[in-house]
Design a protein around this motif. Sequence first.
Motif, mmCIF file in Angstrom:
data_model
loop_
_atom_site.group_PDB
_atom_site.id
_atom_site.type_symbol
_atom_site.label_atom_id
_atom_site.label_comp_id
_atom_site.label_asym_id
_atom_site.label_seq_id
_atom_site.Cartn_x
_atom_site.Cartn_y
_atom_site.Cartn_z
ATOM 1 N N GLY A 184 -12.468 -11.193 2.691
ATOM 2 C CA GLY A 184 -12.808 -10.619 1.310
ATOM 3 C C GLY A 184 -11.540 -9.455 0.811
ATOM 4 N N LYS A 185 -12.230 -8.664 -0.230
ATOM 5 C CA LYS A 185 -11.417 -8.030 -0.620
ATOM 6 C C LYS A 185 -11.093 -6.481 0.003
ATOM 7 C CE LYS A 185 -12.006 -9.756 -5.248
ATOM 8 N NZ LYS A 185 -11.602 -9.414 -6.614
ATOM 9 N N ALA A 186 -11.461 -6.520 1.063
ATOM 10 C CA ALA A 186 -11.381 -5.099 1.981
ATOM 11 C C ALA A 186 -10.059 -4.776 2.135
ATOM 12 C CB ALA A 186 -12.062 -5.264 3.522
ATOM 13 N N ASN A 187 -8.921 -5.538 2.384
ATOM 14 C CA ASN A 187 -7.785 -5.282 2.589
ATOM 15 C C ASN A 187 -7.151 -4.659 1.255
ATOM 16 O OD1 ASN A 187 -5.295 -5.255 4.464
ATOM 17 N ND2 ASN A 187 -4.435 -6.666 2.715
ATOM 18 N N LEU A 188 -7.338 -5.256 0.010
ATOM 19 C CA LEU A 188 -6.896 -5.065 -1.165
ATOM 20 C C LEU A 188 -7.812 -3.605 -1.459
ATOM 21 C CD1 LEU A 188 -5.458 -5.604 -3.823
ATOM 22 C CD2 LEU A 188 -7.818 -6.660 -4.659
ATOM 23 N N LYS A 189 -8.793 -3.358 -1.176
ATOM 24 C CA LYS A 189 -9.516 -1.869 -1.354
ATOM 25 C C LYS A 189 -8.636 -1.042 -0.623
ATOM 26 C CE LYS A 189 -14.009 -3.959 -2.619
ATOM 27 N NZ LYS A 189 -15.331 -3.820 -2.313
ATOM 28 N N ILE A 190 -8.476 -1.288 0.596
ATOM 29 C CA ILE A 190 -7.636 -0.175 1.550
ATOM 30 C C ILE A 190 -6.199 0.022 0.865
ATOM 31 C CG2 ILE A 190 -6.658 0.136 3.700
ATOM 32 C CD1 ILE A 190 -9.173 -1.340 4.926
ATOM 33 N N ALA A 191 -5.645 -0.894 0.610
ATOM 34 C CA ALA A 191 -4.190 -0.654 -0.159
ATOM 35 C C ALA A 191 -4.370 -0.014 -1.273
ATOM 36 C CB ALA A 191 -3.626 -1.882 -0.475
ATOM 37 N N ALA A 192 -5.246 -0.141 -2.202
ATOM 38 C CA ALA A 192 -5.683 0.771 -3.449
ATOM 39 C C ALA A 192 -5.875 2.063 -2.906
ATOM 40 C CB ALA A 192 -6.672 0.124 -4.285
ATOM 41 N N ALA A 193 -6.616 2.164 -2.039
ATOM 42 C CA ALA A 193 -6.957 3.830 -1.779
ATOM 43 C C ALA A 193 -5.815 4.503 -1.122
ATOM 44 C CB ALA A 193 -8.233 3.679 -0.527
ATOM 45 N N LEU A 194 -4.913 3.572 -0.552
ATOM 46 C CA LEU A 194 -3.732 4.300 0.044
ATOM 47 C C LEU A 194 -2.527 4.446 -1.077
ATOM 48 C CD1 LEU A 194 -3.353 2.552 3.613
ATOM 49 C CD2 LEU A 194 -3.952 4.896 3.068
ATOM 50 N N ALA A 195 -2.546 3.658 -1.801
ATOM 51 C CA ALA A 195 -1.468 3.393 -2.852
ATOM 52 C C ALA A 195 -0.955 4.972 -3.478
ATOM 53 C CB ALA A 195 -1.577 2.444 -3.909
ATOM 54 N N PRO A 196 -1.760 5.632 -4.246
ATOM 55 C CA PRO A 196 -1.472 6.846 -4.702
ATOM 56 C C PRO A 196 -0.833 7.785 -3.829
ATOM 57 C CG PRO A 196 -3.593 6.128 -5.519
ATOM 58 C CD PRO A 196 -3.431 5.370 -4.241
ATOM 59 N N ALA A 197 -1.317 8.040 -2.979
ATOM 60 C CA ALA A 197 -0.826 9.176 -1.691
ATOM 61 C C ALA A 197 0.530 8.541 -1.137
ATOM 62 C CB ALA A 197 -2.044 9.261 -0.530
ATOM 63 N N VAL A 198 0.722 7.357 -0.816
ATOM 64 C CA VAL A 198 1.887 6.701 -0.261
ATOM 65 C C VAL A 198 2.899 6.866 -1.282
ATOM 66 C CG1 VAL A 198 3.145 4.921 0.597
ATOM 67 C CG2 VAL A 198 0.712 5.361 1.338
ATOM 68 N N ARG A 199 2.455 6.502 -2.553
ATOM 69 C CA ARG A 199 3.561 6.528 -3.631
ATOM 70 C C ARG A 199 4.050 7.870 -3.904
ATOM 71 N NH1 ARG A 199 2.715 4.050 -9.774
ATOM 72 N NH2 ARG A 199 4.706 3.085 -9.641
ATOM 73 N N GLN A 200 3.056 8.885 -3.866
ATOM 74 C CA GLN A 200 3.673 10.286 -3.842
ATOM 75 C C GLN A 200 4.292 10.733 -2.747
ATOM 76 O OE1 GLN A 200 0.222 13.110 -4.370
ATOM 77 N NE2 GLN A 200 1.455 14.836 -4.706
ATOM 78 N N LEU A 201 4.154 10.549 -1.710
ATOM 79 C CA LEU A 201 4.773 10.904 -0.478
ATOM 80 C C LEU A 201 6.317 10.188 -0.470
ATOM 81 C CD1 LEU A 201 4.819 11.907 2.514
ATOM 82 C CD2 LEU A 201 4.105 9.828 3.201
ATOM 83 N N LEU A 202 6.490 9.062 -1.125
ATOM 84 C CA LEU A 202 7.640 8.418 -1.073
ATOM 85 C C LEU A 202 8.473 8.528 -2.313
ATOM 86 C CD1 LEU A 202 6.784 4.967 0.450
ATOM 87 C CD2 LEU A 202 7.952 6.836 1.603
#
Length: 75
Positions: free
Chosen positions: A56-74
């Motif tokens: 389902g959309k579990a992978n998409l939801k994980i990516a969405a949860a990580l995206a802001p923090a990873v973007r800020q880090l990089l």
Amino acid sequence: ISLVITRKNDGETMSALSPAMSASGVPVYQASSASYRVAGFESGHYLAFVVSDLQGKANLKIAAALAPAVRQLLS
């Protein structure tokens, strides 16, 4: 689940695709390959991908949860 971060080549972008969702202003894209789900987003000079065999959309939801923090880090 794997988080893959790679440096973008000149001109490389996901902007030609339609995002599956947005997480705090970060467009997140999704695709499937064989039995794997892939969700990706851009962060400055990097592309980040979350790869899993979740259903389902579990992978998409994980990516969405990580995206802001990873973007800020990089950035």
